[in-house]
Write a protein that holds these residues in place. Structure first.
Motif, PDB file in Angstrom:
ATOM      1  N   SER A   1       0.826  -1.206   0.000  1.00  0.00           N
ATOM      2  CA  SER A   1       0.000   0.000   0.000  1.00  0.00           C
ATOM      3  C   SER A   1       0.856   1.250   0.000  1.00  0.00           C
ATOM      4  O   SER A   1       2.012   1.238   0.446  1.00  0.00           O
ATOM      5  N   GLU A   2       0.264   2.372  -0.451  1.00  0.00           N
ATOM      6  CA  GLU A   2       1.007   3.617  -0.587  1.00  0.00           C
ATOM      7  C   GLU A   2       1.045   4.394   0.732  1.00  0.00           C
ATOM      8  O   GLU A   2       2.072   4.913   1.124  1.00  0.00           O
ATOM      9  N   TYR A   3      -0.094   4.495   1.393  1.00  0.00           N
ATOM     10  CA  TYR A   3      -0.103   5.168   2.685  1.00  0.00           C
ATOM     11  C   TYR A   3      -1.199   4.582   3.561  1.00  0.00           C
ATOM     12  O   TYR A   3      -2.071   3.842   3.101  1.00  0.00           O
TER      13      TYR A   3
ATOM     14  N   ILE B   1     -14.088  -2.435   2.421  1.00  0.00           N
ATOM     15  CA  ILE B   1     -13.247  -2.558   1.223  1.00  0.00           C
ATOM     16  C   ILE B   1     -13.873  -1.698   0.138  1.00  0.00           C
ATOM     17  O   ILE B   1     -15.043  -1.882  -0.208  1.00  0.00           O
ATOM     18  N   SER B   2     -13.105  -0.761  -0.392  1.00  0.00           N
ATOM     19  CA  SER B   2     -13.604   0.104  -1.461  1.00  0.00           C
ATOM     20  C   SER B   2     -12.515   0.249  -2.507  1.00  0.00           C
ATOM     21  O   SER B   2     -11.505   0.910  -2.275  1.00  0.00           O
ATOM     22  N   ASN B   3     -12.723  -0.381  -3.641  1.00  0.00           N
ATOM     23  CA  ASN B   3     -11.739  -0.323  -4.724  1.00  0.00           C
ATOM     24  C   ASN B   3     -12.092   0.723  -5.782  1.00  0.00           C
ATOM     25  O   ASN B   3     -11.435   0.804  -6.811  1.00  0.00           O
ATOM     26  N   ALA B   4     -13.141   1.496  -5.526  1.00  0.00           N
ATOM     27  CA  ALA B   4     -13.498   2.639  -6.380  1.00  0.00           C
ATOM     28  C   ALA B   4     -14.057   3.739  -5.472  1.00  0.00           C
ATOM     29  O   ALA B   4     -15.252   4.051  -5.503  1.00  0.00           O
ATOM     30  N   PRO B   5     -13.222   4.340  -4.620  1.00  0.00           N
ATOM     31  CA  PRO B   5     -13.710   5.290  -3.618  1.00  0.00           C
ATOM     32  C   PRO B   5     -14.469   6.474  -4.215  1.00  0.00           C
ATOM     33  O   PRO B   5     -15.405   6.984  -3.594  1.00  0.00           O
ATOM     34  N   ALA B   6     -14.066   6.917  -5.388  1.00  0.00           N
ATOM     35  CA  ALA B   6     -14.705   8.102  -5.962  1.00  0.00           C
ATOM     36  C   ALA B   6     -16.191   7.856  -6.233  1.00  0.00           C
ATOM     37  O   ALA B   6     -16.994   8.799  -6.218  1.00  0.00           O
TER      38      ALA B   6
ATOM     39  N   ALA C   1      -4.526  11.434  -4.564  1.00  0.00           N
ATOM     40  CA  ALA C   1      -5.614  10.591  -5.074  1.00  0.00           C
ATOM     41  C   ALA C   1      -5.811   9.362  -4.197  1.00  0.00           C
ATOM     42  O   ALA C   1      -4.851   8.769  -3.681  1.00  0.00           O
ATOM     43  N   LEU C   2      -7.072   9.003  -4.018  1.00  0.00           N
ATOM     44  CA  LEU C   2      -7.434   7.807  -3.269  1.00  0.00           C
ATOM     45  C   LEU C   2      -8.012   6.800  -4.271  1.00  0.00           C
ATOM     46  O   LEU C   2      -9.146   6.932  -4.712  1.00  0.00           O
ATOM     47  N   ASP C   3      -7.193   5.801  -4.638  1.00  0.00           N
ATOM     48  CA  ASP C   3      -7.600   4.848  -5.675  1.00  0.00           C
ATOM     49  C   ASP C   3      -8.248   3.589  -5.105  1.00  0.00           C
ATOM     50  O   ASP C   3      -9.038   2.934  -5.778  1.00  0.00           O
TER      51      ASP C   3
ATOM     52  N   ASN D   1      -4.446   2.621  -1.711  1.00  0.00           N
ATOM     53  CA  ASN D   1      -3.742   2.613  -3.005  1.00  0.00           C
ATOM     54  C   ASN D   1      -2.848   1.391  -3.181  1.00  0.00           C
ATOM     55  O   ASN D   1      -1.685   1.497  -3.563  1.00  0.00           O
ATOM     56  N   ARG D   2      -3.419   0.216  -2.926  1.00  0.00           N
ATOM     57  CA  ARG D   2      -2.726  -1.031  -3.259  1.00  0.00           C
ATOM     58  C   ARG D   2      -2.972  -1.346  -4.727  1.00  0.00           C
ATOM     59  O   ARG D   2      -4.128  -1.315  -5.177  1.00  0.00           O
TER      60      ARG D   2
END
Length: 842
Positions: free
Chosen positions: A210-212, A274-279, A293-295, A316-317
C-alpha cells in the motif's frame, strides 16, 4: 466406442490432482512453451497438456485446439493414464475402441494419438502430454524418447507448482510472522510506543503493498460516539499548511471525529470496509482540494475480545483489496489488538512489576512462543504459544534452562554455543535451530532473544520469542533434494544469465565435463568453453531465442576441458523468462563420445563389408550359378542339392550386404533419388511382376485393386524397392495358397498404397520395434522364415526421404496391412490413358 476404465487408485489420484491447484487456472507460458515445442518437433497440428478430472479431461495448455475440455468418457487420455508408458493409436478409424468416438468422427477428426502419462513423485498419473493429428502415423523410437523427455519437463512444472505455491505461502506467512515478532519485540524494547507503531505501520504498508495508511486507537466521546486517534500515520501533506498541521499534531496523535467517511463506516459497523473505487462509493466523505488521489481503501477494525480497540487503514494497493487479504492479516490484527491494549496498560501503570505482568498477559495470547528468564537463563514464565509448540507447560519449565529441556544441543552444537556466548555477554541473538517437543519430535524454530534491563540499567533477565519454522525448512529441504537430483543426472546441466551471459549454476556432471570449479565457472561465459563457437557466433545462435522466434534449439559442438581435452557434445538450449524472475538460459549437455565411437565402428564395418566381402561373394555366387545352370553337365542328385543350398545362402548373404549398404547410404545422406512424376498403376504392376515368381513358389495369388488414374512423384527404382520389401514380407507370412492384396487410394491429397496379407499378424510385443534395424518378430536361430531384418527399416527411410509416411495395422492372428502414403501428383493425360489400359496381374 469404449469408455476408459477407472484406475484402482482413483480417489487418491483425484485428491493429488486437486491439491496441485492447477485445474481451471489461466494459461501459463511455462506449460505453453512445452506444447508449442511438442507440436513443432513432431509436426502435429495439436499438442495438449491434459489433466483427467472426475468427469472430464481439462487442458492446462493447448496448442492448435480451441476447446478447453472434453468429457472423460470419450477421452483418449483416460485410456493413456491406465498405463505407465506412451499410449499410441496409429489410426483411430481402424481401432475398434475409437472408430465411432465423436472426437474421431467429428472435430478434431483424430486419426493419430500418442499420450505420455504425467506422474507425480508419489506415482499417481494426473494426465498426459499428448500429440494429435488428423492423419495416421506412428512414432519412431527416437520420437518416443523425445515425447517421454518433454513429458518429464511437464511433470517437473506440475510437481513444482505445488512446491512453488507452498513456498510462496510460507514466504508470506514468514513475512507476517516476522512483522508480528518485530512488533512484539519493538513494543517490549521501546519506551516510546509511537516509534513501535511507526515501525509496525511501515511493515503493514510493505506487507500489503500500500502507498499510505494509519494505525489508530478507537476512543469514545462523552456522548458515546466513536472517534479515532492515530498512533501512526503516513505524511500525506500536499502544501505548506497541511505540512505544518501534520508536524504539529502527528507526534501527539491526530484525532478524526467525522463518521460519514469510509473509515467512519468501519468504526460504526465494526466490520472491514473494502472500497476499490472510492470516488463512486456512497460511503465516502470527500477529500480536501489538493489531497493525494485515493484509488483504493481498506479499513479494518481491530478487536480485543468483544471490544473495538483500534483500526488500521491502508490505501492505493495496486489491484485493490479483497477479503483474502483481510483473512491473511488476521493474526497481525490479533497481535495489534493486544499491543493496543498493552499500550493503554503501559500508559496507566509505570511500576516495573506491573508492566512485566501486563506484558506477560499480552504474550500469553500470541501465536509464537514467548519465554521470560532470569539473568541466569532460568525460566520464570512461558506463554501458551510456547506450550503449544513444545508440549511443555509453565510448571514443567519453571526454574529450568530451555536449552537443557529442548535438547537442541544434540543436533546444533555450534548454534547452541553461539547462543550461550551471547547470553553470557548479556546480548541479543537471532538463531535457527532444531528443538525437540515433549514427545521427542524434532522441529525447526527461529529464536529472537533480547535482554531485559531493570530501572538501573542492569541485566534482569531475557525474553525470547520462538517462531515455528518447520514447514519453511521442509520446503528448503525439498529444494536441496531437487538440486541433488540434478547433480546425479547423467547429463550435464548449465544455467546462465540472459543479460550478462555468465554462468550461475552447473551440476556436478557439468563441472566434471569442463574441469572447472564452480567458482571458476561462475566467472565465465558459455562461449569460453566452446572453442568452435566464437562470442559473435554465440550471440547469433541465441538471437532467435531472445526474439522468441524459437522456444529452444539443439545443436552439436565441442566442450573444451580446462586442461585441453575436447569433448564432443549435443546441447539442448532453452530460454526461460518468467514474469516475476530474471530471464535465463538452461543448457542440457550430453557427451557424444560413445555415440561417435559406435558410429565410427559401424562405418568401418560397412566399409569392410563393401570392400572385403562383396567382390569375392559376387564371384562365388556367379560360380555357383554356372554350376547350377549345368555348365559342367548334369550333376548327381546329392551334389545338386548341396549346390542349390549353397546358392540360396550366397544369395541371402548378398541381399544382407546390399541392405546394409543401402541403409548406410540412407543414413549418411549419400543415396541419390531421381524424383519424376509417374502413373501409379504401372509401377504397382511392375512390382507385382517382379515378385510373382516368388509368390508362385508358395502358391500365393496377388490381387491389385484401387483407382487407375493416380499419380505420384517418386524414384521408380526406390519405389520398387519399397514394394519388393512389403510384397515379399506379405508373401512370406501368408499361408500357402493364400491371397496378398495391393490397394491404392487417394486420402486428402495423398496417394496411399496398402499391402495386406492373412498371415499370423504382428505380435503386440514386437510392434514398437518393427521399423527398427535388424528387428524380427522371431529372432531365434530356429525361425522358419528368413530375412535380414532391414527391409522395413530401409522402406521407412526411403518413404520418408520421398516426403511420405509409412505404418501398419494388424490384429494378431488375422493378418496385417502395411501402408505408405506419398504426395499425390497430377499426371499428364497421355500417361493416364496408358495407365488405364494396362491390364496388370490379378
Amino acid at each position: 466406442m469404449q469408455s476408459p476404465e477407472i484406475p484402482d487408485n482413483e480417489p487418491l489420484r483425484l485428491s493429488i490432482l486437486h491439491e496441485r491447484g492447477i485445474l481451471d487456472t489461466p494459461p501459463e507460458e511455462r506449460f505453453d512453451r512445452l506444447t508449442r515445442l511438442a507440436g513443432r518437433i513432431f509436426g502435429v497440428p495439436i499438442a495438449l497438456v491434459s489433466l483427467v478430472d472426475t468427469e472430464r479431461q481439462w487442458f492446462k495448455s493447448r496448442y492448435g485446439l480451441d476447446a478447453c475440455e472434453t468429457g472423460r468418457d470419450i477421452s483418449f487420455c483416460g485410456h493413456a493414464i491406465l498405463g505407465e508408458d506412451i499410449f499410441e493409436i496409429s489410426d483411430a478409424r481402424l481401432d475398434p475402441r475409437f472408430a465411432d468416438n465423436p472426437l474421431v468422427t467429428g472435430a478434431p477428426h483424430i486419426r493419430f494419438y500418442a499420450g505420455m502419462p504425467l506422474n507425480t513423485p508419489e506415482g499417481y498419473r494426473l494426465g498426459t502430454l499428448c500429440l494429435i493429428s488428423d492423419s495416421p502415423r506412428q512414432l519412431s523410437v527416437n520420437e518416443r524418447r523425445i515425447l517421454r523427455d518433454l513429458a518429464a519437463c511437464v511433470e517437473d512444472e506440475i510437481n513444482q507448482s505445488k512446491l512453488k505455491q507452498r513456498s510462496q505461502e510460507l514466504k508470506h506467512a514468514q513475512q507476517l510472522g516476522e512483522v508480528i515478532t518485530r512488533a512484539q519485540s519493538q513494543f517490549i524494547r521501546e519506551n516510546d510506543r509511537r516509534k513501535a507503531f511507526d515501525g509496525l505501520l511501515s511493515d503493514i504498508l510493505s506487507l500489503t503493498q500500500s502507498e499510505y495508511g494509519f494505525i489508530g486507537e478507537v476512543l469514545y466521546t462523552p456522548q458515546g460516539a466513536p472517534y479515532l486517534k492515530t498512533y501512526a500515520i503516513t505524511n500525506i501533506a500536499w502544501n505548506a499548511e497541511t505540512r505544518a498541521f501534520y508536524e504539529a499534531n502527528a507526534p501527539k496523535g491526530m484525532e478524526f471525529f467525522n463518521l460519514k467517511t469510509l473509515f467512519g463506516t468501519a468504526l460504526t459497523s465494526g466490520a472491514p470496509v473494502i472500497s476499490n473505487a472510492p470516488a463512486q462509493d456512497p460511503r465516502r466523505g470527500g477529500l480536501p482540494e489538493g489531497h493525494p488521489a485515493l484509488d483504493a481503501f481498506l479499513g479494518v477494525p481491530v478487536h480485543h475480545g468483544d471490544e473495538l480497540v483500534a483500526m488500521v487503514g491502508v490505501s492505493n494497493r495496486p489491484g485493490g483489496y479483497d477479503q483474502a487479504l483481510v483473512d491473511f492479516l488476521r493474526p497481525l490484527l490479533v497481535t495489534l489488538g493486544q499491543l493496543v491494549v498493552a499500550a493503554r496498560i503501559r500508559q496507566q501503570h509505570h511500576e516495573a512489576q506491573v508492566e512485566i505482568s501486563r506484558l506477560s498477559r499480552v504474550a500469553s495470547q500470541t501465536t509464537n512462543g514467548v519465554v521470560i528468564t532470569d539473568a541466569a537463563g532460568k525460566v520464570e514464565w512461558v506463554n501458551e504459544g510456547f506450550s503449544r509448540i513444545t508440549g511443555y507447560t509453565l510448571s514443567e519449565m519453571l526454574g529450568r534452562k530451555p536449552g537443557e529441556i529442548l535438547q537442541g544441543e544434540a543436533t546444533n552444537p555450534a548454534t547452541v554455543a553461539r547462543m550461550r556466548e551471547a547470553l553470557a555477554r548479556g546480548q541479543s541473538f537471532d538463531e535457527d535451530l532444531i528443538n525437540y517437543t515433549r514427545s521427542g519430535q524434532p522441529y525447526w524454530v527461529h529464536i529472537s532473544c533480547n535482554p531485559l534491563l531493570d530501572e538501573a540499567g542492569k541485566l534482569a533477565g531475557f525474553m525470547a520469542i520462538e517462531s515455528d519454522i518447520d514447514q519453511q525448512k521442509q520446503a528448503e529441504t525439498k529444494l536441496a533434494e531437487f538440486k541433488r537430483t540434478l547433480d546425479r543426472t547423467l547429463d550435464c546441466v548449465f544455467m546462465f544469465d540472459a543479460t550478462t551471459l555468465r554462468f550461475f549454476y552447473a551440476n556436478e556432471g557439468g563441472m566434471l565435463q569442463v574441469g572447472y570449479s564452480i567458482e571458476e565457472l561462475l566467472a565465465m561465459h558459455p562461449y569460453e568453453i566452446t572453442p568452435d563457437i566464437s562470442e559473435a557466433q554465440f550471440h547469433a545462435l541465441i538471437a532467435p531465442l531472445l526474439a522468441r522466434e524459437q522456444d529452444a534449439l539443439t545443436f552439436e559442438t565441442v566442450h573444451k576441458h580446462k586442461y585441453g581435452k575436447r569433448v564432443p557434445v549435443e546441447i539442448f538450449l532453452q530460454y526461460i523468462a518468467p514474469a516475476d524472475e530474471p530471464a535465463r538460459f538452461v543448457a542440457i549437455v550430453r557427451d557424444l563420445t560413445e555415440r561417435q565411437r559406435v558410429e565410427r565402428m559401424k562405418r568401418e564395418f560397412v566399409s569392410t563389408v563393401s570392400h572385403e566381402l562383396r567382390t569375392p561373394l559376387t564371384s562365388i555366387s556367379g560360380a555357383l550359378g554356372l554350376l547350377a545352370g549345368g555348365a559342367l553337365g548334369v550333376l548327381p542328385g546329392p551334389v545338386a542339392d548341396l549346390l542349390r543350398i549353397a546358392q540360396q545362402n550366397s544369395q541371402r548373404l548378398t541381399c544382407l550386404i546390399n541392405d546394409l549398404l543401402d541403409m548406410e547410404k540412407l543414413l549418411a545422406g549419400r543415396m541419390v533419388f531421381d524424383m519424376q512424376p509417374h502413373a501409379l498403376i504401372p509401377l504397382l504392376q511392375q512390382s507385382i511382376r517382379d515378385i510373382q515368381a516368388y509368390a508362385d513358389q508358395r502358391g500365393i495369388r496377388i490381387s491389385l485393386t484401387g483407382q487407375h488414374d493416380a499419380g505420384i512423384t517418386v524414384d521408380p527404382q526406390r519405389f520398387g524397392q519399397i514394394m519388393a520389401n512389403l510384397l515379399s514380407n506379405a508373401v512370406k507370412y501368408s499361408p500357402e495358397g493364400g491371397i496378398v492384396t495391393v490397394a491404392a487410394s487417394s486420402p486428402e491429397g495423398m496417394t496411399r498404397i496398402e499391402v495386406g496379407d492373412k498371415g499370423p499378424g504382428i505380435p503386440e510385443a514386437f510392434r514398437e520395434r518393427i521399423f527398427q534395424k535388424f528387428s524380427q518378430a522371431d529372432a531365434s536361430d530356429s525361425r522358419t522364415r528368413g530375412g535380414t531384418g532391414l527391409g522395413l527399416a530401409i522402406s521407412r527411410e526411403l518413404v520418408e526421404r520421398m516426403a511420405g509416411t509409412i505404418g501398419f495395422v494388424s490384429e494378431e492372428g488375422a493378418g496385417a496391412i502395411f501402408y505408405f502414403e506419398l504426395p499425390a501428383t497430377l499426371m499428364p493425360e497421355s500417361t493416364k490413358a496408358d495407365s488405364s489400359m494396362a491390364p496388370g496381374p490379378r
